[in-house]
Design a protein around this motif. Structure first.
Motif, PDB file in Angstrom:
ATOM      1  N   ARG A 154       0.834  -1.199   0.000  1.00  0.00           N
ATOM      2  CA  ARG A 154       0.000   0.000   0.000  1.00  0.00           C
ATOM      3  C   ARG A 154       0.865   1.244   0.000  1.00  0.00           C
ATOM      4  O   ARG A 154       2.042   1.194   0.346  1.00  0.00           O
ATOM      5  N   GLU A 155       0.245   2.355  -0.370  1.00  0.00           N
ATOM      6  CA  GLU A 155       0.856   3.667  -0.196  1.00  0.00           C
ATOM      7  C   GLU A 155       0.014   4.398   0.830  1.00  0.00           C
ATOM      8  O   GLU A 155      -1.218   4.319   0.799  1.00  0.00           O
ATOM      9  N   THR A 156       0.676   5.068   1.736  1.00  0.00           N
ATOM     10  CA  THR A 156      -0.017   5.820   2.770  1.00  0.00           C
ATOM     11  C   THR A 156       0.826   7.054   3.080  1.00  0.00           C
ATOM     12  O   THR A 156       1.792   7.334   2.371  1.00  0.00           O
ATOM     13  N   GLU A 157       0.466   7.782   4.121  1.00  0.00           N
ATOM     14  CA  GLU A 157       1.229   8.962   4.524  1.00  0.00           C
ATOM     15  C   GLU A 157       1.871   8.743   5.877  1.00  0.00           C
ATOM     16  O   GLU A 157       1.293   8.102   6.752  1.00  0.00           O
ATOM     17  N   HIS A 158       3.047   9.308   6.036  1.00  0.00           N
ATOM     18  CA  HIS A 158       3.690   9.314   7.347  1.00  0.00           C
ATOM     19  C   HIS A 158       2.813  10.176   8.253  1.00  0.00           C
ATOM     20  O   HIS A 158       2.535  11.337   7.931  1.00  0.00           O
ATOM     21  N   PRO A 159       2.347   9.628   9.372  1.00  0.00           N
ATOM     22  CA  PRO A 159       1.384  10.365  10.195  1.00  0.00           C
ATOM     23  C   PRO A 159       1.924  11.660  10.809  1.00  0.00           C
ATOM     24  O   PRO A 159       1.164  12.584  11.049  1.00  0.00           O
ATOM     25  N   GLU A 160       3.224  11.734  11.030  1.00  0.00           N
ATOM     26  CA  GLU A 160       3.789  12.942  11.641  1.00  0.00           C
ATOM     27  C   GLU A 160       4.239  13.956  10.603  1.00  0.00           C
ATOM     28  O   GLU A 160       4.025  15.153  10.760  1.00  0.00           O
ATOM     29  N   TYR A 161       4.850  13.481   9.507  1.00  0.00           N
ATOM     30  CA  TYR A 161       5.459  14.403   8.555  1.00  0.00           C
ATOM     31  C   TYR A 161       4.632  14.603   7.280  1.00  0.00           C
ATOM     32  O   TYR A 161       4.911  15.514   6.515  1.00  0.00           O
ATOM     33  N   GLY A 162       3.651  13.740   7.037  1.00  0.00           N
ATOM     34  CA  GLY A 162       2.718  13.943   5.944  1.00  0.00           C
ATOM     35  C   GLY A 162       3.181  13.543   4.556  1.00  0.00           C
ATOM     36  O   GLY A 162       2.419  13.664   3.607  1.00  0.00           O
ATOM     37  N   TYR A 163       4.401  13.082   4.405  1.00  0.00           N
ATOM     38  CA  TYR A 163       4.852  12.682   3.071  1.00  0.00           C
ATOM     39  C   TYR A 163       4.406  11.250   2.773  1.00  0.00           C
ATOM     40  O   TYR A 163       4.133  10.464   3.678  1.00  0.00           O
ATOM     41  N   PRO A 164       4.327  10.900   1.481  1.00  0.00           N
ATOM     42  CA  PRO A 164       3.887   9.551   1.127  1.00  0.00           C
ATOM     43  C   PRO A 164       4.975   8.506   1.392  1.00  0.00           C
ATOM     44  O   PRO A 164       6.163   8.771   1.202  1.00  0.00           O
ATOM     45  N   VAL A 165       4.524   7.342   1.857  1.00  0.00           N
ATOM     46  CA  VAL A 165       5.413   6.203   2.080  1.00  0.00           C
ATOM     47  C   VAL A 165       4.816   4.973   1.424  1.00  0.00           C
ATOM     48  O   VAL A 165       3.593   4.846   1.299  1.00  0.00           O
ATOM     49  N   HIS A 166       5.684   4.091   0.967  1.00  0.00           N
ATOM     50  CA  HIS A 166       5.277   2.781   0.467  1.00  0.00           C
ATOM     51  C   HIS A 166       5.483   1.756   1.570  1.00  0.00           C
ATOM     52  O   HIS A 166       6.531   1.747   2.213  1.00  0.00           O
ATOM     53  N   VAL A 167       4.495   0.911   1.746  1.00  0.00           N
ATOM     54  CA  VAL A 167       4.605  -0.209   2.667  1.00  0.00           C
ATOM     55  C   VAL A 167       4.731  -1.465   1.813  1.00  0.00           C
ATOM     56  O   VAL A 167       3.838  -1.775   1.020  1.00  0.00           O
TER      57      VAL A 167
END
Length: 177
Positions: A154-167
């Motif tokens: 999945r792709e989601t957002e880093h909860p603190e910094y708001g940038y996209p991350v891939h899991v």
């Protein structure tokens, strides 16, 4: 003491003399650009990091290995396993991660250490699944992920910094150790 040897590396618990070289790695803006908010970490922060990583070993039975070059004894960085508490949506999970000094990039050390860490997760710790959380745009880490056979979950957002991350994830029952 947990120690893993690969053809070129020793993955081991942390020693007191690892502090200065790890602090040097953490003070490099090029190394830190994809981590958290991209800020470098000073000696005191690195001391706290290593203490926390050692506590994880004691509490979880796994943690981040110091990665030493077999030929020279230099600390190249770390790889290992942790619980990604900063991203609650993936829990319960165990994540693999790595960080190497820029002078050690492009030589296959991260892939070699990460592969050994996945073997450790499966064979020594009995984990059946491991994830990796990579900031979108970190192509070098994405390359390591591909070499490990991990698949985009999945792709989601880093909860603190708001940038996209891939899991990414891998079912270790299908992992070729």
């Amino acid at each position: 003491m947990t120690e893993i040897r690969t053809p070129r590396l020793i993955l081991r618990r942390w020693h007191d003399d690892d502090l200065a070289p790890m602090a040097e790695i953490n003070e490099d803006p090029q190394v830190m650009q994809w981590i958290d908010d991209g800020s470098v970490r000073d000696l005191d922060q690195t001391t706290e990091d290593i203490e926390r990583w050692e506590e994880d070993w004691d509490e979880e039975g796994f943690g981040l290995f110091a990665v030493e070059l077999l030929a020279s004894g230099e600390l190249a960085g770390f790889t290992g396993l942790s619980v990604p508490e900063f991203l609650p949506e993936v829990l319960p999970a165990v994540a693999i991660s790595w960080r190497f000094g820029s002078q050690f990039w492009g030589q296959g050390y991260a892939s070699e250490a990460a592969h050994a860490t996945l073997e450790f997760a499966l064979q020594d710790r009995g984990l059946d699944r491991v994830i990796s959380i990579i900031r979108v745009g970190d192509d070098a880490s994405e390359n390591v992920i591909r070499k490990l056979g991990m698949e985009l979950e999945r792709e989601t957002e880093h909860p603190e910094y708001g940038y996209p991350v891939h899991v990414h994830s891998i079912d270790l029952t299908e992992f070729q150790a």
